[in-house]
Design an enzyme around this catalytic site. Structure first.
Site, PDB file in Angstrom:
ATOM      1  N   ALA A 155      54.697  26.994  24.655  1.00 51.47           N
ATOM      2  CA  ALA A 155      54.740  26.726  26.097  1.00 51.47           C
ATOM      3  C   ALA A 155      54.286  27.967  26.853  1.00 51.47           C
ATOM      4  O   ALA A 155      55.080  28.861  27.137  1.00 51.47           O
ATOM      5  CB  ALA A 155      56.148  26.318  26.527  1.00 51.47           C
ATOM      6  N   THR A 183      57.001  40.842  28.252  1.00 49.10           N
ATOM      7  CA  THR A 183      56.688  42.210  28.665  1.00 49.10           C
ATOM      8  C   THR A 183      57.970  42.998  28.892  1.00 49.10           C
ATOM      9  O   THR A 183      58.858  42.554  29.618  1.00 49.10           O
ATOM     10  CB  THR A 183      55.853  42.201  29.954  1.00 49.10           C
ATOM     11  OG1 THR A 183      54.641  41.470  29.723  1.00 49.10           O
ATOM     12  CG2 THR A 183      55.510  43.609  30.401  1.00 49.10           C
ATOM     13  N   LYS A 297      20.426  60.707  32.006  1.00 41.99           N
ATOM     14  CA  LYS A 297      19.000  60.579  32.285  1.00 41.99           C
ATOM     15  C   LYS A 297      18.312  59.716  31.238  1.00 41.99           C
ATOM     16  O   LYS A 297      18.640  59.764  30.060  1.00 41.99           O
ATOM     17  CB  LYS A 297      18.339  61.956  32.332  1.00 41.99           C
ATOM     18  CG  LYS A 297      18.730  62.791  33.542  1.00 41.99           C
ATOM     19  CD  LYS A 297      17.928  64.078  33.609  1.00 41.99           C
ATOM     20  CE  LYS A 297      18.272  64.875  34.862  1.00 41.99           C
ATOM     21  NZ  LYS A 297      17.470  66.124  34.957  1.00 41.99           N
ATOM     22  N   ILE A 365      26.344  49.993  31.395  1.00 42.75           N
ATOM     23  CA  ILE A 365      25.757  51.184  32.015  1.00 42.75           C
ATOM     24  C   ILE A 365      25.904  52.398  31.105  1.00 42.75           C
ATOM     25  O   ILE A 365      24.997  53.230  30.995  1.00 42.75           O
ATOM     26  CB  ILE A 365      26.398  51.437  33.397  1.00 42.75           C
ATOM     27  CG1 ILE A 365      25.924  50.363  34.394  1.00 42.75           C
ATOM     28  CG2 ILE A 365      26.069  52.833  33.922  1.00 42.75           C
ATOM     29  CD1 ILE A 365      26.667  50.354  35.712  1.00 42.75           C
ATOM     30  N   GLU A 391      50.470  35.806  33.601  1.00 38.70           N
ATOM     31  CA  GLU A 391      50.919  35.297  34.914  1.00 38.70           C
ATOM     32  C   GLU A 391      50.020  34.171  35.430  1.00 38.70           C
ATOM     33  O   GLU A 391      49.725  34.080  36.623  1.00 38.70           O
ATOM     34  CB  GLU A 391      51.038  36.432  35.934  1.00 38.70           C
ATOM     35  CG  GLU A 391      52.249  37.304  35.666  1.00 38.70           C
ATOM     36  CD  GLU A 391      52.794  37.976  36.902  1.00 38.70           C
ATOM     37  OE1 GLU A 391      52.778  37.368  37.991  1.00 38.70           O
ATOM     38  OE2 GLU A 391      53.268  39.113  36.771  1.00 38.70           O
TER      39      GLU A 391
END
Length: 417
Positions: A155, A183, A297, A365, A391
């Protein structure tokens, strides 16, 4: 200002249009000086304490007790507890500002500090004065942990599927069952527990469950091993088992049978905070990416000069600013006592998706370096995923959003809520 034609057509007097104009000038997206101070203090703590320790706790998986104690001493832990119970008495928006700033440093450490928030909410919503003084007061006085015990192995999103049961005997309830992914479960001094009190499987959810506050040292409670998770590794997550756990009737939260409403009502208060956690992570992704892009660079120039990288940075910035706006709005809704399920779900959903896309772009990146644990974005990507799960999954948020907007449209002829 409305034109004379519009004023006449809408049936508004000159005085009414003056009020409207005055109100429009009062709309502000700026934080107050106090809120800016709160944000700055939390961000200072985050950069000085959380950032330098994030990798260490991610690797060890240890619970960050010393950092939790420091945060508590500074008033950064459980800031939403009202002053009458010994807490700082901050607003939901101010609490979100703290969560965002702490999450910039590390969402795992932030969860160690702010994890009790979800357990606090149902007590705040449904607790009587004695319960609030005892349990909220304890959290305000000491750096202790409390946990929200609802999820079970079978559940998760389907809360109506909870199997943990309770049976009333005299002045006590006896609870039996098992909760999963709790938690703070290994350190909690008390638990918010949802248990089925109506044995009829066809009973409506609104009448089938009862909510309790259960002290952590009650006989019959056993705590499972700490789970090894993909991200937010220093957060203590465990299975909690209840075997003939006797809870006094005075520890029922709200009315018997009304537990489902209490458990779900907590999310309206806490989802803005979860969204703020995702914001902090996305913010960190953008900062790390911008810094790296200006240093690294390729093809004879900084990669920040390449349009492909610029577009990723721009997308991250656009979504971050939009997520921040709806998160702050949803937090302000709670403070203004406006029913906030709609905006809270939008904030949680969009901020979670924003964090995950920001983390993906950050790793891209950084290139090969982004795939390596020597650089911070690898951890950010692992930490981000849980925001689309705990949550209320992103799919559940979309169900809530669509149901509310369709219901509102059917009743009012507009989807604007």
């Amino acid at each position: 200002m409305l034109s004379r034609f519009a004023t006449t057509s809408l049936g508004l007097s000159r005085s009414a249009t003056g009020v409207l104009a005055s109100q429009s000038r009062q709309i502000s997206f700026d934080l107050s000086d106090t809120q800016k101070e709160i944000q700055a203090a939390a961000l200072k703590f985050s950069k000085e304490v959380l950032v330098p320790n994030a990798a260490k706790f991610d690797e060890s998986g240890e619970f960050p007790w010393e950092i939790v104690r420091q945060a508590h001493s500074l008033g950064l832990m459980n800031p939403q507890i009202p002053e009458k119970y010994g807490g700082p008495g901050m607003t939901t928006l101010e609490t979100a500002l703290i969560v965002e700033a702490l999450s910039y440093g590390c969402t795992g450490l932030q969860l160690g500090i702010m994890g009790p928030s979800l357990a606090i909410a149902p007590v705040y919503i449904a607790g009587n004065e004695e319960q609030k003084k005892k349990y909220l007061g304890a959290l305000a006085a000491e750096p202790i942990i409390a946990s929200y015990c609802v999820t079970e192995p079978g559940a998760g999103s389907d809360v109506n599927g909870v199997k943990t049961k309770c049976e009333k005997k005299g002045d006590e309830y006896i609870i039996n069952g098992s909760k999963a992914w709790i938690t703070g479960g290994g350190h909690a001094k008390w638990f918010f527990v949802l248990a089925r009190s109506d044995s009829d499987p066809k009973a409506p959810a609104g009448k089938a469950f009862t909510a309790f506050i259960v002290d952590g040292d009650t006989p019959g409670i056993s705590r499972g091993k700490k789970e090894k998770n993909m991200g937010q590794r220093c957060s203590d997550t465990r299975t909690i088992t209840f075997e003939d756990v006797r809870v006094p009737a005075e520890n029922v939260l709200g009315a018997p049978g009304a537990g489902f409403k209490v458990a779900m009502g907590a999310f309206d208060m806490t989802r803005p905070g979860v969204a703020a956690g995702a914001l902090g992570l996305a913010w960190r992704c953008l900062d790390e990416s911008a810094k790296y892009a200006l240093q690294r660079k390729a093809f004879g120039t900084e990669i920040a000069n390449h349009q492909a990288v610029q577009f990723m940075l721009a997308d991250m910035a656009v979504n971050l600013e939009l997520a921040r706006l709806i998160t702050y709005k949803s937090a302000t809704d709670v403070d203004n006592k406006v029913r906030s399920s709609y905006n809270a779900s939008i904030a949680k959903c969009f901020a979670a998706d924003t964090a995950n896309q920001a983390a993906t772009n950050a790793v891209q990146i950084f290139g090969g370096n982004g795939f390596n644990s020597e650089y911070p974005v690898e951890k950010l990507m692992r930490d981000a995923k849980i925001y689309q799960i705990y949550e209320g999954t992103s799919q559940i948020q979309r169900i809530v959003i669509s149901r509310m907007l369709l219901g509102h449209f059917a009743q009012n002829g507009t989807s604007r809520i």
